[in-house]
Design an enzyme around this catalytic site. Structure first.
Site, PDB file in Angstrom:
ATOM      1  N   LYS A 136       0.835  -1.216   0.000  1.00  0.00           N
ATOM      2  CA  LYS A 136       0.000   0.000   0.000  1.00  0.00           C
ATOM      3  C   LYS A 136       0.869   1.266   0.000  1.00  0.00           C
ATOM      4  CE  LYS A 136      -4.115  -1.972   2.346  1.00  0.00           C
ATOM      5  NZ  LYS A 136      -3.913  -3.403   2.513  1.00  0.00           N
ATOM      6  N   VAL A 141       0.259  -7.786   6.975  1.00  0.00           N
ATOM      7  CA  VAL A 141      -0.097  -8.987   7.743  1.00  0.00           C
ATOM      8  C   VAL A 141       0.786 -10.192   7.419  1.00  0.00           C
ATOM      9  CG1 VAL A 141      -2.503  -8.332   8.213  1.00  0.00           C
ATOM     10  CG2 VAL A 141      -1.969  -9.672   6.161  1.00  0.00           C
TER      11      VAL A 141
HETATM   12  O1  DON Z   1      -6.485  -7.317   1.961  1.00  0.00           O
HETATM   13  C1  DON Z   1      -5.980  -7.875   2.922  1.00  0.00           C
HETATM   14  O2  DON Z   1      -6.612  -8.112   3.949  1.00  0.00           O
HETATM   15  C2  DON Z   1      -4.539  -8.287   2.837  1.00  0.00           C
HETATM   16  N1  DON Z   1      -4.169  -8.597   1.496  1.00  0.00           N
HETATM   17  C3  DON Z   1      -3.628  -7.195   3.311  1.00  0.00           C
HETATM   18  C4  DON Z   1      -3.890  -6.801   4.731  1.00  0.00           C
HETATM   19  C5  DON Z   1      -2.765  -6.143   5.398  1.00  0.00           C
HETATM   20  O3  DON Z   1      -1.610  -6.494   5.281  1.00  0.00           O
HETATM   21  C6  DON Z   1      -3.095  -5.068   6.335  1.00  0.00           C
HETATM   22  N2  DON Z   1      -3.813  -3.992   5.727  1.00  0.00           N
HETATM   23  N3  DON Z   1      -3.766  -2.825   5.812  1.00  0.00           N
END
Ligand code: DON
Length: 304
Positions: free
Chosen positions: A66, A258
């Site tokens: 992001k 995550v």
């Molecule tokens: O969309 C999701 O939930 C995961 N691909 C990414 C989430 C993550 O790392 C935290 N999000 N801000």
């Protein structure tokens, strides 16, 4: 400052924490990664670096993407980006839907899922393949031409992306997305599934510590002022709704994912990436946050 010694000490002392977090398993492919990994890479603008543990092992960058997607969108739209997405902390979980309804489908910031979907929509409307643009961008920033996304993780994400799909449809209804929802979700899942090591990510983030310029290639990614602004956004929004606690403990602008990675920068000096897959209750790497807290405490170097 003896950073080599500090990193070795962190690596030694972190061991008991590695099993205390919980590996994200809502994306099943991520749940297969052993919690016991720990890596850390600190890179200076002149190319010197210090690495410990699994710093060279690639992992799923997830929401760290992001940061780089937002960088590309900021390059493309400049300040107009903020017509599409806000820049305030959300105070809610990164995948929460609640705020979207009473804020007319405009996400609080580009680092929560809803905001990242808007950013991906911007990239999808400008590039034939947004995820390819992201991969190429990350190869250039890190100097590693082998960076790519993991198709198994991307598929696993697509199969478990209903909450993200719900957000995207909701925003589409408010007229906040230009491109078809399926296209945005597909590009988003692929960009989250990019794999990079701590070394790659620390190098890729170095332009933020260097006024917007990649030190070794001379590529200007952003002017100094947008670089400052992006770093400010990392400080307030980069670690989900735990950003306040993170800044209190660590004192650096950062972005987490995550997959267990956290990238942080000390403007004018260095970029660091830590990786440990076990997460705390807010979705940040439990050992990763502790390692960064020790780094700034032991070195005495933070933005404050
Ligand atoms: O969309 C999701 O939930 C995961 N691909 C990414 C989430 C993550 O790392 C935290 N999000 N801000």
């Amino acid at each position: 400052m003896d950073y080599a010694h500090i990193l070795q000490r962190i690596h030694r002392d972190i061991a008991p924490l590695l099993t205390q977090g919980r590996v994200a398993d809502y994306i099943p492919e991520l749940g297969k990664v052993p919690a016991t990994h720990f890596g850390m890479a600190l890179v200076f603008a002149d190319g010197r670096s210090h690495c410990v543990g699994d710093a060279a092992v690639p992992f799923s960058i997830q929401s760290i993407s992001k940061l780089f997607a937002c960088t590309l969108a900021f390059q493309l739209l400049g300040e107009d980006l903020w017509q599409r997405v806000g820049r305030e902390p959300s105070g809610n979980a990164f995948n929460s839907l609640v705020q979207l309804e009473y804020e007319q489908g405009k996400p609080r910031n580009p680092f929560i899922n809803a905001g990242a979907l808007v950013v991906t929509d911007v990239l999808c409307s400008r590039f034939v393949q947004a995820e390819t643009a992201m991969v190429q961008f990350l190869r250039r920033l890190s100097g590693n031409p082998a960076i790519d996304y993991d198709p198994r993780v991307a598929q696993s994400e697509r199969e478990h992306a209903d909450r993200n799909r719900a957000m995207a449809y909701f925003m589409k209804d408010f007229g906040r997305l230009e491109m078809p929802v399926d296209k945005v979700i597909d590009a988003y899942c692929r960009q989250c599934a990019i794999t990079m090591s701590c070394e790659d990510l620390a190098r890729a983030a170095l332009f933020l510590a260097h006024g917007g310029v990649v030190p070794w290639s001379g590529e200007r990614v952003l002017d100094a002022s947008p670089t400052k602004r992006l770093s400010a956004l990392m400080l307030t929004c980069g670690t989900y709704d735990a950003a306040g606690d993170f800044v209190y403990r660590v004192g650096l602008p950062a972005k987490s994912g995550v997959g267990g990675g956290i990238v942080a920068v000390l403007p004018g000096r260095w970029a660091v990436c830590v990786w440990s897959p076990g997460l705390d209750h807010s979705g940040n790497s439990l050992a990763g946050v502790q390692a960064l807290e020790w780094l700034t405490t032991l070195s005495g170097h933070s933005i404050f």
